[in-house]
Design an enzyme around this catalytic site. Structure first.
Site, PDB file in Angstrom:
ATOM      1  N   VAL A 196       0.832  -1.199   0.000  1.00 59.14           N
ATOM      2  CA  VAL A 196       0.000   0.000   0.000  1.00 59.14           C
ATOM      3  C   VAL A 196       0.868   1.251   0.000  1.00 59.14           C
ATOM      4  CG1 VAL A 196      -1.780   1.260   1.282  1.00 59.14           C
ATOM      5  CG2 VAL A 196      -1.710  -1.223   1.392  1.00 59.14           C
ATOM      6  N   CYS A 197       0.445   2.267  -0.744  1.00 57.85           N
ATOM      7  CA  CYS A 197       1.058   3.593  -0.669  1.00 57.85           C
ATOM      8  C   CYS A 197      -0.057   4.619  -0.879  1.00 57.85           C
ATOM      9  CB  CYS A 197       2.191   3.756  -1.685  1.00 57.85           C
ATOM     10  SG  CYS A 197       1.652   3.842  -3.408  1.00 57.85           S
ATOM     11  N   ARG A 198       0.282   5.822  -1.246  1.00 62.22           N
ATOM     12  CA  ARG A 198      -0.728   6.866  -1.413  1.00 62.22           C
ATOM     13  C   ARG A 198      -1.608   6.614  -2.647  1.00 62.22           C
ATOM     14  NH1 ARG A 198      -0.955  11.395  -4.464  1.00 62.22           N
ATOM     15  NH2 ARG A 198      -2.337  13.035  -3.742  1.00 62.22           N
ATOM     16  N   GLY A 245      -0.674   4.068  -5.302  1.00 61.57           N
ATOM     17  CA  GLY A 245      -0.462   2.775  -5.941  1.00 61.57           C
ATOM     18  C   GLY A 245       0.827   2.657  -6.722  1.00 61.57           C
ATOM     19  N   MET A 304      -4.032   4.434  -0.912  1.00 62.97           N
ATOM     20  CA  MET A 304      -4.878   4.928   0.171  1.00 62.97           C
ATOM     21  C   MET A 304      -5.922   5.922  -0.329  1.00 62.97           C
ATOM     22  SD  MET A 304      -4.389   3.377   2.987  1.00 62.97           S
ATOM     23  CE  MET A 304      -5.402   4.445   4.012  1.00 62.97           C
TER      24      MET A 304
END
Length: 116
Positions: free
Chosen positions: A73-75, A77, A101
């Site tokens: 997961v990141c901000r 993708g 996210m």
């Protein structure tokens, strides 16, 4: 192998926020790996996520389970797609949260925020 694959690597396996949430509700739920920076993580993350910033991932692989799928997961993708490729190359079972996210929160799924 075509030029794009050589430049950017193979496509990563990805799931939508709804698919990720369904997997997290299963008995054998995936390990959640958040690869953002600490300040981003504190501003809101998936409950139960473990923070290992992308730049630290290569030297911290031993902290990750080999016998469990890993949801990256990141901000948005992008960084998590890079992490997913790194993990797959290292022999882990990993997949990417498409849209990161931003998409998770937009879907109304649970977000945990840390107090400053």
């Amino acid at each position: 192998m075509d030029l794009l694959t050589r430049l950017f690597g193979a496509a990563t396996a990805g799931v939508s926020p709804a698919e990720a949430q369904a997997r997290l509700n299963q008995k054998n739920k995936p390990f959640i790996l958040d690869v953002r920076q600490p300040e981003e993580f504190r501003s809101g993350h998936i409950p139960g996520a473990r923070l290992i910033p992308l730049g630290e991932l290569p030297r911290r692989l031993k902290e990750l389970p080999k016998d469990q799928e890993i949801l990256c997961v990141c901000r948005s993708g992008n960084r998590s797609a890079t992490a997913t490729r790194q993990l797959i190359a290292a022999g882990y079972k990993a997949f990417n949260l498409q849209g990161g996210m931003l998409a998770w929160a937009q879907a109304g799924l649970p977000v945990k925020k840390e107090r400053a």
